[in-house]
Design an enzyme around this catalytic site. Structure first.
Site, mmCIF file in Angstrom:
data_model
loop_
_atom_site.group_PDB
_atom_site.id
_atom_site.type_symbol
_atom_site.label_atom_id
_atom_site.label_comp_id
_atom_site.label_asym_id
_atom_site.label_seq_id
_atom_site.Cartn_x
_atom_site.Cartn_y
_atom_site.Cartn_z
ATOM 1 N N GLY A 138 -5.018 15.641 -5.110
ATOM 2 C CA GLY A 138 -5.909 14.570 -5.541
ATOM 3 C C GLY A 138 -7.376 14.958 -5.426
ATOM 4 C CE LYS A 180 -5.452 8.827 -10.224
ATOM 5 N NZ LYS A 180 -4.254 9.264 -9.609
ATOM 6 C CB CYS A 189 1.611 -2.291 -6.364
ATOM 7 S SG CYS A 189 0.427 -2.838 -5.154
ATOM 8 N N GLY A 190 4.635 -0.484 -6.910
ATOM 9 C CA GLY A 190 5.736 -0.396 -7.868
ATOM 10 C C GLY A 190 5.365 0.183 -9.221
ATOM 11 C CE LYS A 191 -0.190 3.936 -12.492
ATOM 12 N NZ LYS A 191 -1.161 4.947 -12.044
HETATM 13 C C1 SPV Z 1 -3.053 8.183 -6.695
HETATM 14 O O1 SPV Z 1 -3.389 8.201 -5.507
HETATM 15 O O2 SPV Z 1 -3.306 7.213 -7.439
HETATM 16 C C2 SPV Z 1 -2.330 9.332 -7.267
HETATM 17 C C3 SPV Z 1 -2.294 10.584 -6.528
HETATM 18 O O3 SPV Z 1 -1.833 9.236 -8.357
HETATM 19 S S1 SPV Z 1 -3.807 11.383 -6.474
HETATM 20 O O4 SPV Z 1 -3.688 12.648 -7.190
HETATM 21 O O5 SPV Z 1 -4.115 11.656 -5.077
HETATM 22 O O6 SPV Z 1 -4.802 10.561 -7.087
HETATM 23 MN MN MN Z 2 -2.665 7.519 -9.468
#
Ligand code: SPV
Ligand code: MN
Length: 616
Positions: free
Chosen positions: A217, A224, A267-269
């Site tokens: 992440g 992200k 939350c169940g995504k």
């Molecule tokens: C999240 O935390 O929303 C993820 C994993 O999908 S990360 O790559 O850490 O963002």
């Molecule tokens: Mn994510």
């Protein structure tokens, strides 16, 4: 070292792209990071294999017993996104509307360059090309990743489409994102200087620097970090970059109906994207555009970086199957015993010893904080390609994306929102998304049951002010003669707000099928102040057909009564939050106020808790 000293084979690859911007960036990165060696990767299977082998050779990954499976560990203190040290570099901190997430660009760059200087000494720099979204598509954004981590490169090879050919199609333009990452000094394969972990997003140049970290992440630029750049770009170009899954379901006989959904974490995504009977296009990030008066979406990724805890044969048979059969999978931060990965909630007996993210592990071992170490970290994950899943939708690779009939927003809410409701308008839908809240769970630090506001489940990634973001959403719908329906879901209602859950885990399938039926004009609905809710008879029939269960009228009334006082309290919280910003669109504020008025009126007429039958 400079670009002049990289070997002929690698230089030729770069030259093929005919892009002076790429050459400049690579040259500059080499001069700054001072690697011992530079390798340029193309889209070939040979190059993908080079990365796989390199990750094993330099110990970033270790093979597991099952063919194609590997394990990667991040440092003990590097197990999640580092929000505190992720900042936007801007020239005007005050005026950016980004609060304490913004820092002065010059200051940030100076600090970043000091950390990156020489960060790749003695190491190999990998230069990689990807495409965010399907290739050859107007949705997509070519991206360049420079990293000294073969684990990052391997993860991106699984998660994203190859982009070397995309860069050729760019024809020398600089319309691409780029990411420079170094894991920094390593000890036993793990980042040493986590105190100097920094992730700086340069909004002026569509680039992100990330240093002294390994958790995906933070390190995987295209996930992200790219989402943040895309949110800015989308707002400038009138489309949407969202923290959303994309899934399709067909219960009306003719064709798939697609939904996108934004849910805060836990939350169940993923489980909604993986509903039995549906098909999955993506589980995390979507780009949405208007094409011929219709919303279409692509999955930015082609793989999943999913939370592994509680993935079991009983709850997630499709993912569990992919995680236990031969195929390319990277496990991270789980327990390994005798070459076999184990994680909490997998539904099999977990050995009492092994190796995990904290080193050698035995049951009862304590971590640095004095607390007992679980076998696998709460945030341990799997990385695999979606086409390894039996419910993968081939439309995943469609350059035109899939048509979106509805947006879903879902939070964890024990006492207020009904399980499913359809918004009365696009504007009310935008308000529902922007007012998304979720209760903290035992999984996160701090107090349990505290509601956190998380607009569109995107608040961690908003590279623009909340007001600009909301305005872009409102405008998006205005450009459509028939905007998508918007649904609010809540899988977490509890008996009297505190007791046991009122719904079973798989009940979400019924809510999704109800939405599909609404879109295809199969079901009427009941109009209430908070939106359109299902009729009892329809749910009764759907539960019978799909869950083989009798859904009683008493259950229906308990779940779908409008808890007006709770909703009013929610919107009072929202009023307080939104009044702290100075650029929230007036139209949005008016929507918030008319929602409160509708609720007040209903309360005066029917009382604080209103049975759905009152609205018939
Ligand atoms: C999240 O935390 O929303 C993820 C994993 O999908 S990360 O790559 O850490 O963002
Ligand atoms: Mn994510």
């Amino acid at each position: 070292m400079s670009i002049m000293s990289i070997n002929q084979t690698n230089f030729k690859k770069l030259e093929e792209l005919n892009n002076e911007h790429v050459l400049k960036i690579v040259n500059w990165a080499i001069e700054l990071c001072k690697p011992a060696k530079v390798t340029v990767l193309t889209d070939s299977e040979e190059d993908a294999d080079y990365v796989r082998k390199l990750a094993l050779k330099n110990g970033k990954e270790t093979p597991l017993k099952t063919e194609g499976h590997t394990i990667h560990y991040d440092g003990y203190f590097d197990q999640a996104r580092d929000k505190e040290h992720t900042k936007y570099l801007v020239s005007d901190v005050e005026g950016s509307g980004l609060g304490n997430e913004a820092i002065l660009r010059d200051t940030g760059l100076k600090e970043m360059y000091s950390y990156l200087d020489g960060s790749m000494q003695g190491k190999e720099m990998l230069v990689l090309f990807y495409c965010l979204g399907p290739t050859n598509s107007k949705f997509s954004i070519p991206s360049l990743q420079i990293t000294d981590s073969a684990y990052v490169a391997h993860s991106e090879n699984i998660l994203y489409r190859p982009g070397f050919e995309e860069f050729k199609r760019l024809n020398g333009s600089k319309d691409f994102f780029y990411f420079i990452h170094s894991a920094g000094r390593l000890d036993n394969g793990v980042t040493v200087d986590v105190d100097k972990r920094r992730i700086y997003i340069d909004l002026e140049k569509n680039r992100v620097f990330s240093v002294n970290n390994q958790y995906a992440g933070n390190s995987v630029g295209l996930k992200k970090l790219a989402l943040r750049l895309a949110i800015q770009k989308a707002a400038q170009e009138d489309w949407l970059a969202e923290h959303m899954f994309v899934m399709g379901i067909n219960n009306s006989g003719n064709q798939l109906t697609y939904f996108t959904g934004a849910f805060p974490s836990a939350c169940g995504k993923t489980s909604t994207a993986m509903i039995p009977g549906g098909v999955i296009v993506g589980d995390d990030i979507a780009y949405l555009r208007i094409v011929d008066d219709q919303v279409r979406a692509v999955n930015v990724e082609r793989g999943m970086f999913g939370i592994i805890e509680d993935v079991s044969n009983a709850n997630d048979p499709v993912i569990y199957d992919a995680l236990t059969k031969p195929g390319e999978v990277i496990f991270s931060n789980v327990l390994v015993n005798d070459g076999v990965p184990y994680w909490t909630g997998m539904g099999v007996e977990i050995p009492k010893t092994g190796y995990n993210y904290a080193g050698d592990w035995y049951e009862g071992k304590k971590g640095p904080d004095g607390k007992e170490l679980p076998p696998s970290n709460k945030n341990s994950r799997y990385t695999l390609r979606i086409d390894e899943l039996s419910n993968a939708d081939p439309a995943l690779e469609d350059p035109n994306g899939v048509p979106v009939s509805g947006f879903i927003y879902g939070g964890r809410d024990s006492d207020t929102s009904v399980p499913v409701a359809e918004s009365l308008s696009w504007e009310q839908g935008v308000m529902i998304g922007a007012c998304l809240e979720s209760e903290t769970t035992a999984a996160t630090l701090g107090k349990q049951g505290v509601r956190k506001h998380n607009p569109m489940a995107n608040s961690d990634f908003l590279a623009i002010s909340l007001g600009t973001y909301i305005q872009n959403y409102l405008d998006f719908g205005k450009r459509l003669s028939n905007p998508p329906r918007v649904y609010a879901t809540n899988y977490f209602l509890k008996k009297n707000g505190t007791g046991s859950y009122l719904n079973e885990i798989l009940d979400k399938k019924v809510w999704i099928i109800w939405m599909e039926g609404r879109v295809n004009n199969k079901f009427d609905a009941i109009e209430t102040p908070i939106g359109l809710i299902p009729k009892y008879e329809d749910l009764q029939q759907l539960f019978k057909e799909h869950m083989q269960r009798e859904y009683t009228e008493a259950e229906y009334i308990e779940q779908f009564s409008i808890r007006v006082d709770k909703y009013l309290a929610k919107y009072a919280r929202m009023d307080a939050i939104f009044s702290k910003y100075d650029d929230i669109p007036v139209e949005f504020i008016n929507q918030l106020h008319s929602q409160k008025e509708l609720l007040e009126k209903a309360k005066a007429k029917y009382g604080a808790v209103i049975s759905p039958y009152e609205f018939l």
